[in-house]
Design a protein around this motif. Sequence first.
Motif, PDB file in Angstrom:
ATOM      1  N   ILE B 154       0.718  -1.176   0.110  1.00 28.14           N
ATOM      2  CA  ILE B 154       0.354   0.242   0.225  1.00 28.14           C
ATOM      3  C   ILE B 154       1.396   1.192   0.016  1.00 28.14           C
ATOM      4  N   VAL B 155       1.786   1.227   0.573  1.00 29.58           N
ATOM      5  CA  VAL B 155       3.043   2.515   0.999  1.00 29.58           C
ATOM      6  C   VAL B 155       3.501   2.161  -0.261  1.00 29.58           C
ATOM      7  N   HIS B 156       3.776   1.619  -1.066  1.00 28.53           N
ATOM      8  CA  HIS B 156       4.511   1.860  -2.792  1.00 28.53           C
ATOM      9  C   HIS B 156       3.209   2.273  -3.283  1.00 28.53           C
ATOM     10  N   ASP B 157       2.030   1.820  -3.093  1.00 29.95           N
ATOM     11  CA  ASP B 157       1.129   2.588  -4.561  1.00 29.95           C
ATOM     12  C   ASP B 157       0.876   3.600  -4.291  1.00 29.95           C
ATOM     13  N   LYS B 158       0.700   4.105  -2.847  1.00 29.24           N
ATOM     14  CA  LYS B 158       0.580   5.136  -2.784  1.00 29.24           C
ATOM     15  C   LYS B 158       1.450   6.295  -2.138  1.00 29.24           C
ATOM     16  N   PHE B 159       2.472   6.199  -2.032  1.00 27.36           N
ATOM     17  CA  PHE B 159       3.319   7.232  -1.630  1.00 27.36           C
ATOM     18  C   PHE B 159       4.719   7.031  -1.880  1.00 27.36           C
ATOM     19  N   GLY B 160       5.337   5.481  -2.930  1.00 28.07           N
ATOM     20  CA  GLY B 160       6.124   5.635  -4.127  1.00 28.07           C
ATOM     21  C   GLY B 160       7.183   5.070  -2.878  1.00 28.07           C
ATOM     22  N   THR B 161       7.196   4.805  -2.381  1.00 39.53           N
ATOM     23  CA  THR B 161       8.456   4.538  -0.760  1.00 39.53           C
ATOM     24  C   THR B 161       7.857   3.513  -0.726  1.00 39.53           C
ATOM     25  N   ILE B 162       8.692   2.935   0.783  1.00 38.51           N
ATOM     26  CA  ILE B 162       8.443   1.597   1.929  1.00 38.51           C
ATOM     27  C   ILE B 162       8.334   2.319   2.755  1.00 38.51           C
ATOM     28  N   PRO B 163       7.812   1.134   3.678  1.00 39.84           N
ATOM     29  CA  PRO B 163       7.374   1.938   5.184  1.00 39.84           C
ATOM     30  C   PRO B 163       9.085   1.307   5.549  1.00 39.84           C
ATOM     31  N   TYR B 164       9.071   2.574   7.130  1.00 39.33           N
ATOM     32  CA  TYR B 164      10.365   1.943   7.390  1.00 39.33           C
ATOM     33  C   TYR B 164      10.530   2.107   8.980  1.00 39.33           C
ATOM     34  N   TYR B 165      11.104   0.514   8.907  1.00 43.63           N
ATOM     35  CA  TYR B 165      10.879   0.345  11.053  1.00 43.63           C
ATOM     36  C   TYR B 165      12.455   0.857  11.889  1.00 43.63           C
ATOM     37  N   LYS B 166      11.995   0.802  12.942  1.00 39.70           N
ATOM     38  CA  LYS B 166      12.745   1.730  13.548  1.00 39.70           C
ATOM     39  C   LYS B 166      12.958   0.705  14.886  1.00 39.70           C
ATOM     40  N   VAL B 167      13.892   0.111  15.798  1.00 38.14           N
ATOM     41  CA  VAL B 167      13.906  -0.749  16.833  1.00 38.14           C
ATOM     42  C   VAL B 167      13.588   0.811  18.244  1.00 38.14           C
ATOM     43  N   GLU B 168      12.961   0.974  18.384  1.00 41.41           N
ATOM     44  CA  GLU B 168      13.297   2.378  19.497  1.00 41.41           C
ATOM     45  C   GLU B 168      13.673   2.105  21.054  1.00 41.41           C
ATOM     46  N   PHE B 179      10.584  -5.858  22.561  1.00 41.52           N
ATOM     47  CA  PHE B 179      11.255  -4.829  21.256  1.00 41.52           C
ATOM     48  C   PHE B 179      10.085  -4.235  21.106  1.00 41.52           C
ATOM     49  N   VAL B 180      10.626  -2.606  21.218  1.00 43.39           N
ATOM     50  CA  VAL B 180       9.653  -1.880  20.872  1.00 43.39           C
ATOM     51  C   VAL B 180       9.910  -1.645  19.403  1.00 43.39           C
ATOM     52  N   ILE B 181       8.804  -1.059  18.473  1.00 45.36           N
ATOM     53  CA  ILE B 181       9.394  -0.938  16.984  1.00 45.36           C
ATOM     54  C   ILE B 181       8.113   0.267  16.186  1.00 45.36           C
ATOM     55  N   THR B 182       9.173   1.356  15.820  1.00 43.48           N
ATOM     56  CA  THR B 182       8.206   2.113  15.619  1.00 43.48           C
ATOM     57  C   THR B 182       7.947   2.377  13.701  1.00 43.48           C
ATOM     58  N   VAL B 183       7.175   2.026  13.511  1.00 43.96           N
ATOM     59  CA  VAL B 183       6.994   1.963  11.799  1.00 43.96           C
ATOM     60  C   VAL B 183       6.583   3.830  11.373  1.00 43.96           C
ATOM     61  N   SER B 184       7.296   4.022  10.608  1.00 37.06           N
ATOM     62  CA  SER B 184       7.280   5.337   9.932  1.00 37.06           C
ATOM     63  C   SER B 184       7.410   5.857   7.896  1.00 37.06           C
ATOM     64  N   ILE B 185       6.202   6.604   7.400  1.00 32.64           N
ATOM     65  CA  ILE B 185       6.739   7.079   5.953  1.00 32.64           C
ATOM     66  C   ILE B 185       7.123   7.817   5.381  1.00 32.64           C
ATOM     67  N   THR B 186       8.189   7.857   5.313  1.00 30.61           N
ATOM     68  CA  THR B 186       8.995   9.352   4.892  1.00 30.61           C
ATOM     69  C   THR B 186       8.766   9.438   4.314  1.00 30.61           C
ATOM     70  N   GLY B 187       8.173  11.357   4.713  1.00 34.04           N
ATOM     71  CA  GLY B 187       7.421  12.531   4.026  1.00 34.04           C
ATOM     72  C   GLY B 187       6.609  12.835   4.119  1.00 34.04           C
ATOM     73  N   THR B 188       5.769  11.491   4.814  1.00 31.53           N
ATOM     74  CA  THR B 188       4.157  12.053   6.175  1.00 31.53           C
ATOM     75  C   THR B 188       4.507  12.083   7.322  1.00 31.53           C
ATOM     76  N   ARG B 189       3.468  11.768   8.048  1.00 29.81           N
ATOM     77  CA  ARG B 189       3.804  12.217   9.323  1.00 29.81           C
ATOM     78  C   ARG B 189       3.013  10.893   9.986  1.00 29.81           C
ATOM     79  N   LEU B 190       2.990   9.998   8.896  1.00 32.86           N
ATOM     80  CA  LEU B 190       2.108   8.761   9.220  1.00 32.86           C
ATOM     81  C   LEU B 190       3.369   7.663  10.896  1.00 32.86           C
TER      82      LEU B 190
END
Lengths: 223, 223
Positions: B154-168, B179-190
């Motif tokens: 969905i992120v690829h189709d909608k935003f042309g990028t990939i989700p970004y996972y980070k181990v907090e 494990f505490v993980i955040t996922v975000s989408i570059t260029g958005t506030r999601l």
Amino acid sequence: MSLQVLSKIESRCEYRFKNRELLITALTHSSYAHQTGVESNERLEFLGDAILNFVVSVEIFKKKPNENEQFLTELKSAYVNRNFLNELGKKLSLAKGLRHIGLVEPRLDQAVESLIGAIYLDGGFGPAKRFIKKFILSARIEPLHDQKGLLRKIVHDKFGTIPYYKVERIYGPPHKRTFVITVSITGTRLKARATGKTKKEAEMKAAKLLLDKIKIDHFFENL
Amino acid sequence: MSLQVLSKIESRCEYRFKNRELLITALTHSSYAHQTGVESNERLEFLGDAILNFVVSVEIFKKKPNENEQFLTELKSAYVNRNFLNELGKKLSLAKGLRHIGLVEPRLDQAVESLIGAIYLDGGFGPAKRFIKKFILSARIEPLHDQKGLLRKIVHDKFGTIPYYKVERIYGPPHKRTFVITVSITGTRLKARATGKTKKEAEMKAAKLLLDKIKIDHFFENL
């Protein structure tokens, strides 16, 4: 698809299909299937992948009685990885028969797995196994080292944390993407950057670079 | 290991070993093997994993002729995932026979896969397949949805990028990590954050949360 192309592929694969529809489905990329409503090769790929993994695993388990699980896993990866199967697809002339829409340079690894699934359905386990032994297990190949796994282990043991991969940039058209990845270790200045045609390829290269750096640091520490 | 324990496990598994050494090896965790010099169950696990994947894949391919590859993959995951196999290991009383050193609550998924490998070597493909059908494929189970894969698409189709996972953060003792993980989408506030007992579990939960957010945003966009 011309009969001539199908015959050529059968002859390259050294297998003649009783039901050629299976071969045609194995050569039908989802891009073509979605536009025309015919069945794609995705289900056959699912099946072929499982058969390939099984045959390769059992064979190398038997052939390498003195190697540990990590070695077996890396050797298996060398046989079932996308690049190796893509090259095999070229040798088997699958590109000539592949039905697709809009792909500039279609990857053939998926078609090879689909072909294995099709042979299994058409002729049973024997011919599928023969194909895998003849075209895949016969290759002289080196284990594909899992640099990401190795880095994870070393970072865990040495720093008590895990490596942190970040996609810095993606560029190029969809069929020819380049990924730029950095990997770092939280709480240290250790960092490496690499590019690759897939996210995984870039991550593996970055992991390899970081492993080299850690080894050098370790060397100076012990002077 | 007492003969009584071995007999009990054989009776639970409905398989009697000709060579009980194989069963004992299947129940030997690497922690025990490393300290005593005996063989661990890791090679058997490698073998059993491949057999399990093969049998499950072929069976669900046949049983679900109208489902696509994604459904088959998710259904397979439900049968071969660590938690499901760990629960099966408990039912088969494997904890009683497992040889290990220092594990507080040993996971049994690896032992179940090793057991499948051991049955295959001892009795051949038939008994291994029977075991998998009887104890694994018989379970009434829902496909395990691949939330990470869905989000990526969905992120690829909608935003042309990939989700970004980070181990907090990672906390807790080694056998009971969180494990505490955040996922975000570059260029958005999601963004979404989740915790889990494994990195993958946390990532899956975070992906699910972010998918829900994207769906809500999409709803407001279309008002």
